[in-house]
Motif scaffolding. Structure first.
Motif, PDB file in Angstrom:
ATOM      1  N   PRO A 171       0.833  -1.213   0.000  1.00 48.97           N
ATOM      2  CA  PRO A 171       0.000   0.000   0.000  1.00 48.97           C
ATOM      3  C   PRO A 171       0.866   1.261   0.000  1.00 48.97           C
ATOM      4  N   THR A 172       0.455   2.276  -0.755  1.00 47.60           N
ATOM      5  CA  THR A 172       1.178   3.546  -0.756  1.00 47.60           C
ATOM      6  C   THR A 172       0.772   4.350   0.486  1.00 47.60           C
ATOM      7  N   GLY A 173       1.436   5.447   0.700  1.00 49.84           N
ATOM      8  CA  GLY A 173       1.115   6.298   1.839  1.00 49.84           C
ATOM      9  C   GLY A 173      -0.254   6.945   1.738  1.00 49.84           C
ATOM     10  N   HIS A 174      -0.831   6.934   0.529  1.00 50.51           N
ATOM     11  CA  HIS A 174      -2.142   7.551   0.348  1.00 50.51           C
ATOM     12  C   HIS A 174      -3.286   6.606   0.698  1.00 50.51           C
ATOM     13  N   ALA A 175      -2.976   5.313   0.794  1.00 53.31           N
ATOM     14  CA  ALA A 175      -4.050   4.328   1.025  1.00 53.31           C
ATOM     15  C   ALA A 175      -4.642   4.513   2.414  1.00 53.31           C
ATOM     16  N   ARG A 176      -5.956   4.727   2.459  1.00 52.08           N
ATOM     17  CA  ARG A 176      -6.614   4.885   3.763  1.00 52.08           C
ATOM     18  C   ARG A 176      -7.788   3.917   3.934  1.00 52.08           C
ATOM     19  N   TYR A 177      -8.310   3.444   2.842  1.00 48.20           N
ATOM     20  CA  TYR A 177      -9.454   2.525   2.891  1.00 48.20           C
ATOM     21  C   TYR A 177      -9.216   1.373   1.930  1.00 48.20           C
ATOM     22  N   VAL A 178      -9.986   0.294   2.125  1.00 44.58           N
ATOM     23  CA  VAL A 178      -9.927  -0.843   1.208  1.00 44.58           C
ATOM     24  C   VAL A 178     -11.343  -1.107   0.711  1.00 44.58           C
ATOM     25  N   GLN A 192     -28.929 -11.704  -9.213  1.00 41.24           N
ATOM     26  CA  GLN A 192     -28.436 -10.476  -9.838  1.00 41.24           C
ATOM     27  C   GLN A 192     -29.237 -10.100 -11.085  1.00 41.24           C
ATOM     28  N   ARG A 193     -30.184 -10.985 -11.488  1.00 42.61           N
ATOM     29  CA  ARG A 193     -31.001 -10.646 -12.657  1.00 42.61           C
ATOM     30  C   ARG A 193     -32.037  -9.595 -12.299  1.00 42.61           C
ATOM     31  N   GLY A 194     -32.333  -9.454 -11.014  1.00 42.85           N
ATOM     32  CA  GLY A 194     -33.189  -8.363 -10.553  1.00 42.85           C
ATOM     33  C   GLY A 194     -32.318  -7.280  -9.947  1.00 42.85           C
ATOM     34  N   ASP A 195     -32.946  -6.157  -9.575  1.00 43.01           N
ATOM     35  CA  ASP A 195     -32.118  -5.076  -9.038  1.00 43.01           C
ATOM     36  C   ASP A 195     -32.465  -4.777  -7.581  1.00 43.01           C
ATOM     37  N   VAL A 196     -32.621  -5.842  -6.765  1.00 42.63           N
ATOM     38  CA  VAL A 196     -32.897  -5.616  -5.345  1.00 42.63           C
ATOM     39  C   VAL A 196     -31.759  -4.840  -4.675  1.00 42.63           C
ATOM     40  N   LEU A 197     -30.534  -5.069  -5.140  1.00 40.30           N
ATOM     41  CA  LEU A 197     -29.390  -4.309  -4.649  1.00 40.30           C
ATOM     42  C   LEU A 197     -28.632  -3.808  -5.875  1.00 40.30           C
ATOM     43  N   ALA A 198     -27.760  -2.812  -5.648  1.00 46.26           N
ATOM     44  CA  ALA A 198     -26.978  -2.276  -6.759  1.00 46.26           C
ATOM     45  C   ALA A 198     -25.775  -3.194  -6.989  1.00 46.26           C
ATOM     46  N   TRP A 199     -25.883  -4.098  -7.941  1.00 44.42           N
ATOM     47  CA  TRP A 199     -24.791  -5.044  -8.212  1.00 44.42           C
ATOM     48  C   TRP A 199     -23.650  -4.372  -8.938  1.00 44.42           C
ATOM     49  N   PRO A 200     -22.412  -4.795  -8.797  1.00 43.85           N
ATOM     50  CA  PRO A 200     -22.004  -5.862  -7.886  1.00 43.85           C
ATOM     51  C   PRO A 200     -22.000  -5.392  -6.426  1.00 43.85           C
ATOM     52  N   TYR A 201     -22.037  -6.376  -5.534  1.00 41.55           N
ATOM     53  CA  TYR A 201     -21.942  -6.096  -4.103  1.00 41.55           C
ATOM     54  C   TYR A 201     -20.571  -5.506  -3.819  1.00 41.55           C
ATOM     55  N   VAL A 202     -20.559  -4.390  -3.115  1.00 41.97           N
ATOM     56  CA  VAL A 202     -19.270  -3.794  -2.727  1.00 41.97           C
ATOM     57  C   VAL A 202     -19.263  -3.568  -1.218  1.00 41.97           C
ATOM     58  N   GLU A 203     -18.087  -3.663  -0.647  1.00 43.51           N
ATOM     59  CA  GLU A 203     -17.933  -3.410   0.779  1.00 43.51           C
ATOM     60  C   GLU A 203     -16.622  -2.681   0.999  1.00 43.51           C
ATOM     61  N   GLY A 204     -16.415  -2.219   2.211  1.00 43.97           N
ATOM     62  CA  GLY A 204     -15.194  -1.484   2.474  1.00 43.97           C
ATOM     63  C   GLY A 204     -14.800  -1.507   3.934  1.00 43.97           C
ATOM     64  N   LEU A 205     -13.516  -1.313   4.156  1.00 43.80           N
ATOM     65  CA  LEU A 205     -12.988  -1.209   5.512  1.00 43.80           C
ATOM     66  C   LEU A 205     -12.017  -0.043   5.540  1.00 43.80           C
ATOM     67  N   ARG A 206     -11.805   0.519   6.713  1.00 44.07           N
ATOM     68  CA  ARG A 206     -10.697   1.456   6.867  1.00 44.07           C
ATOM     69  C   ARG A 206      -9.433   0.618   6.836  1.00 44.07           C
ATOM     70  N   LEU A 207      -8.314   1.201   6.415  1.00 42.05           N
ATOM     71  CA  LEU A 207      -7.096   0.398   6.241  1.00 42.05           C
ATOM     72  C   LEU A 207      -6.668  -0.274   7.543  1.00 42.05           C
ATOM     73  N   THR A 254      -9.445  -3.085  -3.802  1.00 42.97           N
ATOM     74  CA  THR A 254      -8.871  -1.824  -4.257  1.00 42.97           C
ATOM     75  C   THR A 254      -8.556  -0.932  -3.070  1.00 42.97           C
ATOM     76  N   LEU A 255      -7.317  -0.494  -2.976  1.00 41.24           N
ATOM     77  CA  LEU A 255      -6.981   0.438  -1.905  1.00 41.24           C
ATOM     78  C   LEU A 255      -7.279   1.855  -2.377  1.00 41.24           C
ATOM     79  N   THR A 256      -7.952   2.618  -1.513  1.00 40.16           N
ATOM     80  CA  THR A 256      -8.444   3.927  -1.929  1.00 40.16           C
ATOM     81  C   THR A 256      -8.047   5.012  -0.933  1.00 40.16           C
ATOM     82  N   ARG A 257      -8.137   6.255  -1.397  1.00 38.12           N
ATOM     83  CA  ARG A 257      -7.868   7.399  -0.517  1.00 38.12           C
ATOM     84  C   ARG A 257      -9.110   7.788   0.264  1.00 38.12           C
TER      85      ARG A 257
END
Lengths: 326, 184
Positions: A171-178, A192-207, A254-257
């Motif tokens: 991770p670079t020094g800018h990475a703060r979330y995953v 996933q053929r219906g739109d009960v949720l916004a596919w694809p499923y995404v989740e995140g954590l703080r680094l 994906t590591l994100t700022r």
């Protein structure tokens, strides 16, 4: 509004019942009984389908040799029976019912499977899962799992700390979330053929949450390869957060700022926050979170702060108001 | 008919014994009794419009049984919820007072109590038909709150609650349209 309108005599079933039972009345009663029983029983059956049969136990070879001493993070609480842990699942990619995943997950192809690690990293990589698994020795972790709906399980996972993989990508020094992204393929995921949720499923954590030693990338359950309905071939397990944070069928990390979007907080931001730490003091808008139903047991038990992992993770949130950052 | 209406209950008990209620039997029993209560309530509301439209008389004869069955399942639904919360009044009271989802369900049940109590012909005579009828209009409020409770109870996929709400709306429209003319 004064009197019953003419031609609408007030019915008096009691009066009728008191009369002698004629053959005709008997037949009518029998017909009513059968009709009501069939309509209500059948209707209920159609409306709330029975859970499907338990899937055959995995034929995959054991991932780890049998019994062992409890590790530092293991709970000694009795395991949730495997048959229940693999037939009572929330996995909306397969359907909204708890039994849908076990019934429909057979069509998911978990091989070959590649995982992309990108974003704020010096060494982005795209790696085949078999190769990725060869980098680490799977560890056993017996964790409590608490669903936001108020039920819980005790699950024996096999996997490796997410930190080990993230460090490989540097991770670079800018990475703060995953940010984690699950597979999007309506061919394989009927839900996933219906739109009960916004596919694809995404989740995140703080680094720092992602790097915590409790945070696991699981590849096995009960010593065998992870069943599809439990998130095969690779899922996240963050035991101090509600179950929906533990994304299944991960294909991209994906590591994100900045703080990434998360599927459930997009769907209902007032009910499901980014942090989703298990917290008996913060009720869900529609139900208390103070207690939980341990699957396979009767009665409810108190829910513990951070799902019982407060000693390990409470420091991560020092100074934060967890009613605001729920 | 009332006996027939209790058959799903026998099924529920049998399922509980054989483990067919699945991994979370309490949740499933809650769902089934709740669904039965709302469905029966809507069916009881359908009786009068059905009779007026079709000219049949039998819907009027089964109306009370349907209403009482609905109340029985609603009461059972609440009892299961009580037992699920360990019969702890504090927790339940907090739920009822602070969480609209629980509040509306609870109010719907409370509204049904006087209706069940006054369901006998003797009570109709005692109250007088007009007062009795006025009282029993509370059934609409109960059904509406029941449908709202169902809507809020679902995390995603509101098909079921939507069907219930539309059915209720249709039944209300049927009455409203018919009411001023008072054909019979």
């Amino acid at each position: 509004m004064t009197n019953p309108p003419p031609g609408r005599p007030f019915e008096d079933p009691d009066e009728q019942e008191r009369r002698a039972v004629t053959r005709r009345a008997f037949l009518r009663g029998a017909a009513l009984f059968t009709g009501t029983a069939a309509a209500l029983g059948g209707g209920l059956e159609l409306l709330t389908r029975r859970p499907g049969a338990a899937p055959a136990p995995s034929a995959a070879p054991p991932l780890v040799a049998a019994p062992r001493a409890l590790g530092p993070y293991d709970t000694a609480e009795p395991l949730t029976p495997y048959a229940q842990a693999t037939t009572y699942n929330n996995y909306y990619e397969f359907g909204l019912g708890k039994a849908d995943p076990a019934r429909l997950a057979g069509g998911l192809r978990t091989q070959p499977w590649t995982v992309l690690i990108d974003g704020e990293v010096r060494a982005p990589l795209q790696v085949d899962l078999d190769r990725l698994r060869s980098w680490f020795t799977p560890e056993d972790r017996i964790y409590r799992m608490r669903c936001v709906e108020g039920w819980s399980m005790v699950m024996p996972w096999q996997g490796f700390p997410l930190a080990a993989l993230l460090r490989r990508a540097e991770p670079t020094g800018h990475a703060r979330y995953v940010q984690f992204t699950a597979l999007h393929d309506p061919q394989q995921f009927p839900g996933q053929r219906g739109d009960v949720l916004a596919w694809p499923y995404v989740e995140g954590l703080r680094l720092d949450e992602a790097l915590h030693p409790l945070t696991l990338l699981a590849v096995g359950l009960n010593g065998r390869a992870l069943p599809n309905q439990n998130g095969a071939p690779l899922r996240l397990v963050v035991p101090w957060k509600y179950g929906f944070k533990s994304i299944k069928a991960v294909v991209r990390i994906t590591l994100t700022r900045t703080q990434p979007p998360t599927t459930w907080s997009l769907a209902a931001p007032q009910e499901y926050g980014f942090y989703a730490n298990v917290n008996p003091a913060v009720p869900h808008p529609r139900w208390s979170q103070a207690t939980e139903q341990r699957i396979g047991e009767w009665g409810r038990q108190p829910t513990l702060p951070f799902n019982g992992y407060a000693r390990e993770v409470a420091d991560l949130y020092r100074g934060m108001d967890l009613r605001v950052f729920f | 008919m009332v006996v027939g209406g209790l058959v799903p209950l026998v099924g529920l008990l049998l399922d509980a014994r054989t483990g067919a209620l699945g991994a979370n039997p309490v949740q499933r029993a809650l769902l089934q009794t709740g669904l039965l209560a709302l469905a029966l309530l809507l069916l009881s509301l359908a009786c009068t419009p059905l009779r007026t439209l079709s000219g049949w008389t039998w819907p009027a004869r089964v109306r009370r049984a349907l209403g009482l069955l609905a109340f029985a399942y609603a009461a059972l639904h609440f009892l299961i919820y009580l037992f699920d919360h360990g019969l702890t009044p504090g927790v339940v009271l907090e739920d009822v007072l602070e969480r609209p989802f629980i509040t509306v369900g609870f109010v719907a049940l409370v509204l049904l109590i006087p209706l069940a109590v006054t369901s006998t012909p003797r009570m109709v005579r005692r109250l007088g038909f007009v007062r009795w009828q006025r009282l029993h209009r509370a059934v609409y409020a109960a059904a509406a709150l029941g449908a709202l409770h169902y809507w809020w109870g679902v995390k995603k996929d509101h098909t079921g609650p939507l069907v219930a709400a539309l059915a209720l709306a249709a039944l209300l429209v049927a009455r409203w349209v018919r009411a001023p003319r008072r054909r019979s």
